[in-house]
Write an enzyme that holds these catalytic residues in place. Structure first.
Site, PDB file in Angstrom:
ATOM      1  N   HIS A  23      -4.764  12.017  14.100  1.00 54.77           N
ATOM      2  CA  HIS A  23      -5.802  12.000  13.047  1.00 54.77           C
ATOM      3  C   HIS A  23      -7.035  11.195  13.440  1.00 54.77           C
ATOM      4  O   HIS A  23      -8.053  11.269  12.757  1.00 54.77           O
ATOM      5  CB  HIS A  23      -5.246  11.405  11.743  1.00 54.77           C
ATOM      6  CG  HIS A  23      -4.183  12.243  11.107  1.00 54.77           C
ATOM      7  ND1 HIS A  23      -4.408  13.541  10.720  1.00 54.77           N
ATOM      8  CD2 HIS A  23      -2.879  11.975  10.805  1.00 54.77           C
ATOM      9  CE1 HIS A  23      -3.286  14.040  10.203  1.00 54.77           C
ATOM     10  NE2 HIS A  23      -2.352  13.108  10.250  1.00 54.77           N
TER      11      HIS A  23
ATOM     12  N   ASP B 122       0.867  -1.190   0.000  1.00 52.85           N
ATOM     13  CA  ASP B 122       0.000   0.000   0.000  1.00 52.85           C
ATOM     14  C   ASP B 122       0.898   1.233   0.000  1.00 52.85           C
ATOM     15  O   ASP B 122       1.479   1.589   1.032  1.00 52.85           O
ATOM     16  CB  ASP B 122      -0.906  -0.013   1.245  1.00 52.85           C
ATOM     17  CG  ASP B 122      -1.778   1.246   1.337  1.00 52.85           C
ATOM     18  OD1 ASP B 122      -1.604   2.178   0.519  1.00 52.85           O
ATOM     19  OD2 ASP B 122      -2.628   1.296   2.263  1.00 52.85           O
TER      20      ASP B 122
END
Ligand code: Q9C
Ligand code: ZN
Length: 488
Positions: free
Chosen positions: A137, A22
């Site tokens: 986050h 990824d």
């Protein structure tokens, strides 16, 4: 007075890793933690710190900030196979689960709480927690941007309850906007959240409207959320220091926190592939040193991002060295913030003017609208160039010649016809009657005046007159020039 610096690190947090390919997540590697710790050992900083073991954060502690649903989803990933992990990870923007992610995230929360407890109880004065996964986050109900549980937000909530704190400052110097932290505290006036972040007019991830300078908080929390968006990459030490001097520090001193937490991402440092900024490791010494002046020195630094291993580990070392009380290194180089930084700084100050005393009494500052780079540059250059360079006449020499004959002069020469004798008479008789009577003087004056005129209009820089009686005329010419406003 309390002394000592805590360092919290547990190797187990290096087991959280990406198991498939990824390109978005592959920078969040275990070596971020191990290489930082190795560098701390190399500089003999580890042995100077008070070592503290990490512990697991409890479910109750995680629920201070997160929903039960989020906790349960995270917990359920412990027994999943790779395919299932990949599927759950896909539900979030930029996150990956490993079978040990949940355990690591609980250690990250626990390590952060250990640090806060050590500082609040007076065991140490300050400290740093090296943790993975990071936290800023993550939302109440979702993983996001490599973060599962919001370590710093949980720590702030924990400190508020356990120590009855009324004012906590969170400084987020990570290059990304900790939007998760903003959402959690945006209505809470007891937590002042400051974040600077790469923004590029909303082009940069997470590309949110609410990351801009005008998101100042909501309801009772108005004025307690400070966003400083960087609209250009390549920000330097001077931009960061200007942000501290002109935005964060005045607010922080007015707020007068009882505890300072740092969401300490080093992706704002030079070489980082995410941040693309140019601040060098020693700037983090200065940032740390400034924050040590608040809250009686009660400062907890918690790792967030940082993806250039060398830059990250050097910056971590500068931070810890400063926490230990070592002198801060000198900063060299350009010390003026760039134009784009000044624009952002001015905008956040204007947005916060209604909420902070130190800003209220300032002279009115115009908000600089975006996309007006050209206007700002123009205004800047106009003022700047006044001290550098001004309009000078071109290097051209005028020659007066009634016959229009050629002259052997190097450089561009402009032939100037002399003025008619009667015109001169009329011009000078009023204030120089004697001269007006003499034919020869009148003639040479007729040659000088057109040249003087060209000089005053800055068409030429000098002139040559061919005349035997020029001397007398010069006096008149001088008078003429003063009369017509020649100033320099
Ligand atoms: N196109 C921290 O530094 N990038 N997180 C996503 C999507 C995610 C950074 C790009 C960056 C997350 C803690
Ligand atoms: Zn980051």
């Amino acid at each position: 007075m309390t002394s000592g610096t805590a360092l919290i690190y547990d190797e187990e947090m290096t087991t959280h890793k990406l198991l498939w390919s990824d390109p978005i997540c592959d920078i969040e590697v275990p070596e971020r933690l191990s290489s930082s710790y190795e560098q701390l050992k190399r500089y003999h900083l580890v042995e100077r710190c008070v070592h503290m073991p990490a512990r697991e954060g409890s479910e109750e502690e995680i629920l201070l900030v997160h929903s039960l649903e989020h906790l349960e989803v995270a917990k359920s990933t412990q027994t999943m196979n790779e395919e299932e992990l990949k599927r759950v990870s896909g539900n979030y923007d930029a996150f990956f689960f490993h079978p040990n992610t949940y355990r690591c995230a609980r250690l990250a929360v626990g390590a952060t709480l250990q640090l806060v407890d050590a500082v609040m109880s007076g065991k140490v004065c300050n400290g740093m927690a090296l943790v993975r996964p990071p936290g800023h986050h993550s939302h109440r109900n979702a993983a996001n941007g490599f973060c599962l549980f919001n370590n710093v937000a949980i720590a702030a909530e924990h400190a508020k309850r356990k120590y009855r704190l009324q004012r906590i400052l969170i400084v987020d110097w990570d290059v990304h906007h900790g939007q998760g932290t903003q959402y959690i505290f945006e209505e809470d006036p007891s937590v002042l959240y400051f974040s600077w972040h790469r923004y590029e007019h909303q082009e940069f991830w997470p590309s949110l409207k609410e990351s801009d300078y005008d998101a100042v908080g909501l309801g009772k929390g108005k004025g307690f959320n400070i966003n400083l968006p960087w609209n250009k990459i390549g920000m330097t030490n001077s931009d960061y220091l200007a942000a501290f001097f002109h935005v964060l520090l005045p607010m922080a001193f007015e707020f007068d926190p009882e505890l300072v937490l740092v969401s300490s991402g080093y992706d704002s440092g030079v070489g980082d592939p995410e941040g693309q900024m140019n601040a060098t490791p020693e700037v983090f010494s200065h940032l740390t040193h400034f924050l040590m002046q608040l809250a009686n020195g009660k400062l907890c630094v918690i790792l967030e991002g940082g993806y250039h291993l060398k830059s990250l580990s050097e910056s971590v070392c500068m931070t810890v060295k400063t926490l230990l009380g070592d002198p801060v290194p000198q900063i060299t180089g350009e010390m003026a913030p760039c134009l784009s930084a000044v624009e952002s700084i001015q905008n956040v100050r204007a947005a916060h003017k209604p909420y902070w005393k130190w800003l209220m009494h300032e002279e009115h500052e115009d908000k600089i609208t975006k996309n007006s780079d050209a206007v700002i540059v123009e205004r800047f250059l106009e003022v700047h160039m006044k001290n550098i360079l001004f309009v000078v006449p071109p290097i051209k020499i005028a020659t007066a010649d009634s016959k229009g004959s050629a002259h052997s002069l190097s450089g561009p020469v402009h032939l100037v016809k002399e003025i008619d004798g009667n015109e001169i008479k009329a011009l000078v008789s009023g204030f120089y009657a004697d001269v007006a009577k003499e034919e020869k003087t009148l003639h040479s004056l007729g040659s000088i005046l057109p040249i003087l005129d060209k000089i005053l209009k800055k068409e030429v820089c000098s002139g040559i007159v061919e005349s035997p009686t020029v001397a007398a005329s010069v006096a008149v010419a001088l008078r003429y020039s003063l009369h017509f406003g020649f100033q320099r």
